[in-house]
Design a protein around this motif. Structure first.
Motif, short mmCIF file in Angstrom:
data_model
loop_
_atom_site.label_atom_id
_atom_site.label_comp_id
_atom_site.label_asym_id
_atom_site.label_seq_id
_atom_site.Cartn_x
_atom_site.Cartn_y
_atom_site.Cartn_z
N THR A 101 0.83 -1.20 0.00
CA THR A 101 0.00 0.00 0.00
C THR A 101 0.86 1.25 0.00
O THR A 101 1.83 1.35 0.77
N TYR A 102 0.51 2.20 -0.86
CA TYR A 102 1.16 3.50 -0.83
C TYR A 102 0.35 4.42 0.08
O TYR A 102 -0.84 4.66 -0.16
N ASN A 103 0.98 4.95 1.13
CA ASN A 103 0.32 5.86 2.06
C ASN A 103 0.97 7.24 1.98
O ASN A 103 2.19 7.38 2.16
N ALA A 104 0.15 8.24 1.73
CA ALA A 104 0.64 9.63 1.73
C ALA A 104 0.78 10.12 3.17
O ALA A 104 0.22 9.54 4.09
N PRO A 105 1.53 11.21 3.39
CA PRO A 105 1.65 11.77 4.73
C PRO A 105 0.30 12.24 5.26
O PRO A 105 -0.63 12.50 4.47
N PRO A 106 0.13 12.35 6.60
CA PRO A 106 -1.14 12.83 7.17
C PRO A 106 -1.53 14.19 6.59
O PRO A 106 -0.69 15.05 6.37
N GLY A 107 -2.82 14.34 6.30
CA GLY A 107 -3.31 15.60 5.75
C GLY A 107 -3.23 15.67 4.24
O GLY A 107 -3.65 16.67 3.64
N GLN A 108 -2.72 14.62 3.61
CA GLN A 108 -2.59 14.60 2.16
C GLN A 108 -3.25 13.35 1.58
O GLN A 108 -3.29 12.31 2.22
#
Length: 371
Positions: free
Chosen positions: A54-61
């Motif tokens: 899974t690709y997870n973006a930084p929090p808030g994005q």
């Protein structure tokens, strides 16, 4: 009766397929085995491998297409190798390669189909393009044993109520704007909560601590629903909460306590899920069904399953759902749906493997079902 064994290799009592999924931020590869004969309670598909990254973006994005596609390109070969190793299957034993053709995000879809085309030519295997939504439905039916349920398909990019009729999965109702998963994900960005393991899961955990139900817009229009206005409203409450604004809407009318982030998550879930239960029940009444199958990433939510179960129970019915291995986007669902199609003669020439970001569920001719 559909002949599911017309394309079996002489002397081989089973089919094998490798499936590749990459329509959003999940990259999955799975290997599945179908024994000859119709799939039923006495002849179930065998899951030999089901790996995912899974690709997870930084929090808030949110996850951007280009970053997600880069992740898929970096991981696809490793996942294919791992799936083959875990399954113990040789490339020469495979009957076909299956890939997600749509719907989904363009760049991630394209990164996976390029890998599928390459492997198809290297390994001299036929390609089978799979509708992502059909993959969810057929995997859900296979895992749960649901025979002919009304399907609630809820994910980051899709929200649909579906029922099968005459070799098509017919859409009875759907979102008019954003999908429920997208709604939850965007609210998670407003709250700046982590995207790992998923924004919706983290909202679910916060919602369990909520105790005040905040009144939110409830937008059901016949068999369809709308969520963009609800998102805008609850976003506004969250911004007022963070800024310290003293609005009457931020206090519970009964005890006067200030509303919390947990209360907002709780209220958003209750509101959205109530809308889903309403349109699902209406579809069940229309087709005279007492079974509900929940598929898609949001289908993992235990509160949604609980609410749907209450409704189904009131109708003397039952609810079917799977865990995160099969609810969340995965490669095995693409392998399974693709192999069902391959067994009745479906396949793609190389020039017909163009991805389609808008590929509707009811466009697919479900030749493998004739019930």
């Amino acid at each position: 009766m559909v002949d599911m064994d017309a394309f079996a290799k002489p002397g081989k009592p089973y089919y094998l397929a490798l499936g590749m999924e990459g329509s959003a931020n999940k990259l999955g590869v799975g290997v599945i085995k179908h024994h000859l004969g119709p799939l039923d309670e006495n002849n179930r598909a065998e899951i030999l491998a089901n790996v995912r990254s899974t690709y997870n973006a930084p929090p808030g994005q949110g996850f951007l297409p280009r970053d997600t596609a880069r992740h898929h390109r970096n991981w696809v070969v490793r996942l294919v190798e791992k799936a083959l190793k875990d399954s113990g299957v040789k490339v020469s034993d495979l009957d076909c390669l299956c890939f997600t053709q749509g719907p989904g995000m363009g760049a991630p879809l394209q990164s996976v189909v390029v890998a599928a085309r390459t492997l198809s030519q290297l390994w001299e295997l036929p390609l089978v393009g799979v509708n992502h939504c059909i993959g969810h439905i057929e995997m859900g039916r296979e895992i749960t044993g649901a025979r002919n349920p009304v399907v609630l398909y809820v994910s980051g990019g899709n929200t649909q109520v579906i029922a099968y009729s005459r070799q098509r999965y017919r859409i009875f109702g759907e979102t008019l704007d954003i999908a429920i998963g997208n709604c939850l994900d965007r609210f998670a960005r407003t709250l700046h909560i982590p995207n790992d393991p998923s924004p919706g899961y983290n909202i679910e955990q916060l919602a369990r601590k909520g105790k005040h139900l905040v009144e939110l817009p409830y937008t059901v229009k016949g068999m369809d629903l709308s969520m963009s206005g609800i998102l805008e409203y609850v976003d506004g409450l969250a911004h007022d909460l963070f800024s310290g604004k003293k609005s009457k809407y931020l206090y519970d009318e009964e005890d006067g306590e200030r509303i919390t982030v947990e209360d907002l998550c709780f209220s958003l879930q209750e509101n959205l899920f109530s809308m889903l239960v309403e349109i699902t029940e209406r579809a069940m009444a229309h087709v005279d069904s007492n079974q509900v199958l929940i598929v898609g990433g949001v289908g993992c939510n235990e509160r949604l399953q609980e609410m749907m179960g209450i409704m189904a129970g009131d109708r003397n019915g039952s609810i079917y759902a799977t865990d995160e291995r099969f609810c969340i986007d995965n490669g095995i669902m693409i392998a399974h749906a693709g192999l069902l199609a391959y067994r009745v003669g479906y396949g793609n020439e190389l020039e017909d493997t163009v991805c389609r970001q808008k590929f509707r569920t009811d466009e697919v001719y479900v030749k493998w079902r004739d019930d």
